[in-house]
Design an enzyme around this catalytic site. Structure first.
Site, PDB file in Angstrom:
ATOM      1  CG  PHE A   1      49.709  55.094  36.876  1.00 15.25           C
ATOM      2  CD1 PHE A   1      49.020  53.947  36.163  1.00 15.25           C
ATOM      3  CD2 PHE A   1      51.037  55.148  35.676  1.00 15.25           C
ATOM      4  CE1 PHE A   1      49.072  53.337  34.448  1.00 15.25           C
ATOM      5  CE2 PHE A   1      50.523  54.352  34.095  1.00 15.25           C
ATOM      6  CZ  PHE A   1      50.434  53.676  33.851  1.00 15.25           C
TER       7      PHE A   1
ATOM      8  CG  ASP B   1      44.466  48.677  37.818  1.00  9.27           C
ATOM      9  OD1 ASP B   1      44.596  48.487  39.263  1.00  9.27           O
ATOM     10  OD2 ASP B   1      44.504  48.878  36.612  1.00  9.27           O
TER      11      ASP B   1
ATOM     12  NE  ARG C   1      57.572  50.723  27.464  1.00  8.30           N
ATOM     13  CZ  ARG C   1      56.815  49.807  27.620  1.00  8.30           C
ATOM     14  NH1 ARG C   1      56.126  49.094  29.082  1.00  8.30           N
ATOM     15  NH2 ARG C   1      55.903  50.259  26.917  1.00  8.30           N
TER      16      ARG C   1
ATOM     17  CD  GLU D   1      50.359  41.682  32.924  1.00 12.63           C
ATOM     18  OE1 GLU D   1      51.786  41.749  32.425  1.00 12.63           O
ATOM     19  OE2 GLU D   1      49.534  41.780  32.553  1.00 12.63           O
ATOM     20  CG  ASP D   2      53.356  45.085  33.322  1.00 12.68           C
ATOM     21  OD1 ASP D   2      52.697  44.507  33.341  1.00 12.68           O
ATOM     22  OD2 ASP D   2      53.700  45.844  32.635  1.00 12.68           O
TER      23      ASP D   2
ATOM     24  CE  LYS E   1      48.264  50.382  39.820  1.00 13.90           C
ATOM     25  NZ  LYS E   1      47.500  50.901  38.821  1.00 13.90           N
TER      26      LYS E   1
HETATM   27  P1  IMP Z   1      44.442  45.456  34.010  1.00 13.24           P
HETATM   28  O1  IMP Z   1      43.975  44.348  32.905  1.00 13.24           O
HETATM   29  O2  IMP Z   1      44.293  46.414  34.582  1.00 13.24           O
HETATM   30  O3  IMP Z   1      44.875  44.085  34.932  1.00 13.24           O
HETATM   31  O4  IMP Z   1      45.996  46.211  33.610  1.00 13.24           O
HETATM   32  C1  IMP Z   1      47.088  45.550  33.496  1.00 13.24           C
HETATM   33  C2  IMP Z   1      48.076  46.340  32.518  1.00 13.24           C
HETATM   34  O5  IMP Z   1      47.871  47.353  32.512  1.00 13.24           O
HETATM   35  C3  IMP Z   1      49.378  45.500  32.703  1.00 13.24           C
HETATM   36  O6  IMP Z   1      49.953  44.965  32.207  1.00 13.24           O
HETATM   37  C4  IMP Z   1      50.223  47.294  32.304  1.00 13.24           C
HETATM   38  O7  IMP Z   1      50.456  47.178  31.518  1.00 13.24           O
HETATM   39  C5  IMP Z   1      48.708  48.185  32.476  1.00 13.24           C
HETATM   40  N1  IMP Z   1      49.209  48.653  34.105  1.00 13.24           N
HETATM   41  C6  IMP Z   1      47.983  48.609  35.150  1.00 13.24           C
HETATM   42  N2  IMP Z   1      48.082  49.529  35.600  1.00 13.24           N
HETATM   43  C7  IMP Z   1      49.772  50.175  35.665  1.00 13.24           C
HETATM   44  C8  IMP Z   1      50.126  50.561  36.381  1.00 13.24           C
HETATM   45  O8  IMP Z   1      50.479  51.309  37.812  1.00 13.24           O
HETATM   46  N3  IMP Z   1      51.615  51.443  35.754  1.00 13.24           N
HETATM   47  C9  IMP Z   1      52.096  51.415  34.431  1.00 13.24           C
HETATM   48  N4  IMP Z   1      51.196  50.283  34.259  1.00 13.24           N
HETATM   49  C10 IMP Z   1      49.810  49.910  34.219  1.00 13.24           C
HETATM   50 MG    MG Z   2      51.494  45.340  29.763  1.00 14.69          MG
END
Ligand code: IMP
Ligand code: MG
Length: 185
Positions: free
Chosen positions: A158, A109, A171, A105-106, A137
């Site tokens: 972000f 959050d 990207r 995963e990138d 995060k």
């Molecule tokens: P989560 O479900 O809230 O953990 O969000 C995860 C997904 O949201 C990641 O796979 C990213 O694609 C996107 N995401 C969350 N935070 C960021 C950020 O700071 N920059 C870019 N994409 C983000």
């Molecule tokens: Mg993503």
């Protein structure tokens, strides 16, 4: 078309290209050591689209054989907040039953995306299931998910670059930048 000039569009560099390179190598070494003794190679499951840059670098630093597959889930679109609703847009091409799976995963959050994927993929009975996230995060996790391999923990702002986008842009940047989303509206 204008050239991308991070200096003008973005706030500050959060993680440099050099730091990224070192960290990817460190993660790959850990994964190689952990999976070396398993009977079958792990399968790296990249979450599209953000993880493709990290996955391709990580894969090339591994010292063990590995397979690759991708899964695409719904993202936030042009928003910077998680909706909490996760949908599979493109499923894996391969079966993962009895395989050692590592989700790549990138960024984690809220953890909602990962929670959903862990539940979905564990129902397919893999031999093991772990997560490797390039960024996490720290203050933000709403859902408790265990991420075995983490690149960097960052504050709740972000970020873009190294595969991560804001509305499909940035990207291609080689380092990670914090972004001032108000400026881009
Ligand atoms: P989560 O479900 O809230 O953990 O969000 C995860 C997904 O949201 C990641 O796979 C990213 O694609 C996107 N995401 C969350 N935070 C960021 C950020 O700071 N920059 C870019 N994409 C983000
Ligand atoms: Mg993503």
């Amino acid at each position: 078309m204008n050239e991308i000039d991070p200096e003008k569009l973005l706030k500050n560099e959060v993680i440099s290209e050099k730091q990224i390179k070192n960290k990817v190598k460190e993660l790959a070494d850990k994964i190689s050591a952990d999976y070396m003794k398993k009977e079958t190679p792990p399968i790296l499951v990249g979450i599209l689209r953000g993880a493709f840059v990290f996955l391709s670098d990580l894969l090339r630093e591994l010292k063990i054989p590995a397979e690759v597959d991708f899964i695409a889930v719904s993202s936030y679109g042009a928003s910077t907040r998680s909706s909490g609703v996760v949908r599979i847009l493109k499923d894996l091409d391969e079966e993962i039953e009895k395989k050692h799976v590592i989700i790549i995963e990138d960024i984690v959050d809220t953890g909602l995306t990962l929670r959903y994927l862990l539940d979905t993929l564990s129902a397919r009975n893999p031999a093991s299931l772990e997560v490797c996230a390039f960024l996490k995060k720290v203050e933000k996790q709403e859902v408790n998910v265990s991420v075995k391999y983490v690149g960097f923990e960052i504050p709740d702002e972000f970020v873009v670059g190294y595969g991560l986008d804001y509305a499909e842009r940035f990207r291609q940047l080689s380092s990670i930048y914090a972004i001032d989303t108000d400026k881009l509206k």
